[in-house]
Design an enzyme around this catalytic site. Structure first.
Site, PDB file in Angstrom:
ATOM      1  N   CYS A 188      -5.420 -10.079  35.208  1.00 41.47           N
ATOM      2  CA  CYS A 188      -3.961 -10.286  35.194  1.00 41.47           C
ATOM      3  C   CYS A 188      -3.226  -8.960  35.368  1.00 41.47           C
ATOM      4  CB  CYS A 188      -3.517 -10.999  33.921  1.00 41.47           C
ATOM      5  SG  CYS A 188      -3.208  -9.930  32.503  1.00 41.47           S
ATOM      6  N   ASP A 213      -0.947 -29.066  27.999  1.00 41.03           N
ATOM      7  CA  ASP A 213       0.205 -28.191  27.744  1.00 41.03           C
ATOM      8  C   ASP A 213       0.108 -27.742  26.309  1.00 41.03           C
ATOM      9  OD1 ASP A 213       2.639 -29.310  25.858  1.00 41.03           O
ATOM     10  OD2 ASP A 213       1.342 -30.910  26.591  1.00 41.03           O
ATOM     11  N   CYS A 220      -3.429  -6.633  32.233  1.00 43.42           N
ATOM     12  CA  CYS A 220      -4.724  -5.960  32.037  1.00 43.42           C
ATOM     13  C   CYS A 220      -4.992  -4.933  33.132  1.00 43.42           C
ATOM     14  CB  CYS A 220      -5.843  -6.993  31.950  1.00 43.42           C
ATOM     15  SG  CYS A 220      -5.814  -7.881  30.365  1.00 43.42           S
ATOM     16  N   CYS A 234     -10.425  -9.392  32.533  1.00 44.36           N
ATOM     17  CA  CYS A 234      -9.226 -10.120  32.965  1.00 44.36           C
ATOM     18  C   CYS A 234      -8.586  -9.418  34.166  1.00 44.36           C
ATOM     19  CB  CYS A 234      -8.230 -10.206  31.804  1.00 44.36           C
ATOM     20  SG  CYS A 234      -6.710 -11.089  32.209  1.00 44.36           S
ATOM     21  N   ASP A 265       8.765 -34.050  29.168  1.00 50.29           N
ATOM     22  CA  ASP A 265       8.372 -35.005  28.135  1.00 50.29           C
ATOM     23  C   ASP A 265       9.525 -35.986  27.928  1.00 50.29           C
ATOM     24  OD1 ASP A 265      10.265 -33.696  26.656  1.00 50.29           O
ATOM     25  OD2 ASP A 265       8.879 -32.910  25.171  1.00 50.29           O
ATOM     26  N   HIS A 318      -0.004 -11.983  29.631  1.00 52.06           N
ATOM     27  CA  HIS A 318      -1.468 -11.999  29.540  1.00 52.06           C
ATOM     28  C   HIS A 318      -1.974 -13.340  29.024  1.00 52.06           C
ATOM     29  CE1 HIS A 318      -5.622 -11.156  28.649  1.00 52.06           C
ATOM     30  NE2 HIS A 318      -5.395 -11.725  27.473  1.00 52.06           N
TER      31      HIS A 318
END
Lengths: 391, 391
Positions: free
Chosen positions: B325, B285, B328, B323, B95, B354
């Site tokens: 991931c 974002d 999980c 999920c 930014d 997660h």
């Protein structure tokens, strides 16, 4: 869980008491000398289980006192035991809870039966006895169970040390009897609310006797008579001089049964561990690598460094140029210093990973040297490099 | 660094403005719609770089204000730029520093030239101008540079919004001119102490105009006239109602050049992101997945859950049963609750992983639906499942 507990001696150093071996448990095997990262509350601080696996940890330690109070051993048992709860399928050793309870000071009251104490969390009253400690550790399902002992306060008079070790001896006997009973009596387990057990649990005895060598010997003889799967030295690293600690270790370690693992509890710095291996110790645990990491202190072959130091601001080198850990492979001291001064959690994660990996790697290097017959050389080089300090 | 910046549109939804595409940068390509985890200080809070890679992040955001103050953009440049410093070889967007500086309130003073401000760290005085922001971002070597803008305070009168967007327009022009000059003038770079540059840096313009649609249009026209590699919508998610925010997004997004990426800055919840994708936004974002994770809040297909809640004490299920991931796949709600109530750092690590993985997976699922022509169905199902809540 296919294996029961066993210890195989693979090599012994000719110039010292150092030994290389292998321990099998119901949750896999690992080499000795071994360092066990401390997972007090079912988690090694700032290290995920996959990070520990990546660093090569074959066994971690869990604290009975903490897990009993929160989330509770029966909660853990209902969720399949500590391995399943924490999703850690490698080996786990649990302590007996004794050390933590004795550390509570005024919050505890000792009797022949056991210890009454108040929780550090909410002040609630609890009683820990040898039997209760075995029940909790049975519910947790660890692979190595420690007997409930009194960690003799330091300093102690000879009389105090004697009374304490005699109590520890009676408690060791009660611990063994009760764990054996639990494992042979499904009804009792059920009545305690324990649904799942680890039938291959090993039990280690704990040597006490403060700094009195004859009392240490007496304590050890008592333990050997009872017979345990492994033997630990307790009551050290509690405030005594290093020389006093090593006097006890060097005297007692070679007298411990050679066909069983020898565990020096709560020790220590990398140099302490190398010294103790030379004296015949096989197993270690210590919070130092993780605790010091959180405070910015990193272990290297050239001694410790504090990463917050301004001298590392532009330092593009890894923490330890010879280290092969995931952190040294990827990150510079400058970046790690930045994370530290910025208070970023990732800094604590990376520092902890390096320190634990450094400890584990030190164990591997010692083991290899013992097997190659070069332990004496390793020992000298290790201490010399540490003394050289950072560039 | 083999590639320069480019955007390829791959699919467009027939029932909404949603689009699927791909952005190439000097540090790799990534699919859109894309979510960029926020790495304020060169580190995404509680997530290591390898954890971000595992979750599938193709681009992260760095904050110019923070990195300028600590460790300093020239320190980072000397260490090879932000990619090298943080050991993150995928794409980075920085930014402009404007948003943080304006958030300082009384600590800053605005003029045509730029903003004078006091560091939140040590009170030291600094001046940030469009030129300075470009120099800092050039030194950081990010792949996507943002123009220095004034984030119009909310609420603003029409006159205030107009004055603000006119200033942002002049600053956008100065930003573009200066970044172009820097990239064509090695001597100037050298005189600024910048040793290494990323020659493929893209520059995005930022749309302002508060909640006034005609001003938003006017701002966009000015930006398009100047010509940027991508276009962002700024000045939203600053306290206005959701309906006001989406009125602006739905009005402006379809008017933004279709052959360039469209970036909605600082947004938002998973449902906000799905709505904004339907309106034609490609890039997002937000600190929400990481910040909320640290506070115990987890995102799931069935809405949010607070893992500290006692109802999860014995819950052996993963956070989100659908999920995929790493968290999980391995850990139960009961274990995560235990880590949370115990204050273990590993809890923050796993929760953050997660949440970021959930956001990234939501982007992948949206993209796939756009490509399959089923985005409308995905959109409805996603909102319906969220509304159902936890079992």
């Amino acid at each position: 869980m296919s294996e029961t507990f066993s210890f195989t001696l693979e090599a012994a150093d000719s110039q010292s008491q150092a030994r290389a071996g292998r321990i099998s448990t119901p949750h896999g095997s690992f080499d000795t000398p071994v360092f066990m990262p401390v997972g007090t509350q079912g988690s090694v601080k700032a290290l995920t289980q996959s990070s520990l696996e990546e660093a090569g940890a074959g066994i971690i330690l869990g604290n009975t006192y903490h897990l009993y109070l929160r989330p509770g051993h029966l909660t853990i048992n209902q969720l399949g035991g500590l391995h399943s709860f924490a999703s850690w399928e490698r080996a786990i050793l649990t302590d007996s809870g004794g050390y933590q309870v004795f550390s509570l000071g005024d919050l505890r009251k000792l009797s022949e039966e056991g210890v009454e104490f108040q929780s550090h969390l909410d002040g609630s009253r609890h009683v820990l006895t040898p039997e209760r400690s075995m029940e909790i550790q049975a519910a947790l399902g660890s692979d190595i169970v420690m007997v409930f002992d009194e960690c003799t306060p330091y300093p102690a008079t000879r009389d105090e040390a004697l009374r304490s070790l005699e109590l520890t001896e009676r408690w060791a006997r009660r611990s063994k009897a009760h764990l054996t009973k639990l494992h042979s009596d499904p009804n009792q387990l059920a009545s305690l609310g324990i649904r799942i057990v680890n039938p291959g649990q090993a039990l280690f005895g704990i040597n006490q006797g403060s700094m009195f060598l004859d009392l240490r010997e007496r304590s050890l003889e008592g333990l050997i008579e009872m017979g345990f799967d492994g033997y630990a030295i307790g009551g050290l690293s509690v405030g005594e001089d290093k020389s006093a600690m090593f006097e006890v270790v060097s005297h007692i370690a070679p007298r411990m049964p050679g066909d069983r693992p020898r565990y020096l509890m709560g020790v220590g710095t990398p140099e302490d561990i190398v010294e103790a291996v030379a004296m015949g110790i096989d197993m270690f645990d210590c919070v130092m690598p993780t605790r010091n990491a959180r405070n910015g202190q990193l272990f290297t072959r050239r001694g410790r460094l504090n990463i917050t130091n301004a001298r590392y601001k532009d330092d593009a080198r890894p923490i330890d140029e010879q280290c092969e850990c995931a952190v040294c492979a990827r990150y510079s001291r400058a970046y790690l210093r930045h994370l530290s001064t910025s208070g970023e959690i990732v800094g604590a994660i990376l520092r902890s990973h390096h320190n634990v990996a450094f400890y584990l790697d030190t164990m591997r290097r010692m083991r290899q040297a013992i097997q190659l017959g070069t332990f004496n050389e390793f020992h000298n080089t290790f201490l010399r490099d540490l003394a050289r300090g950072q560039d």
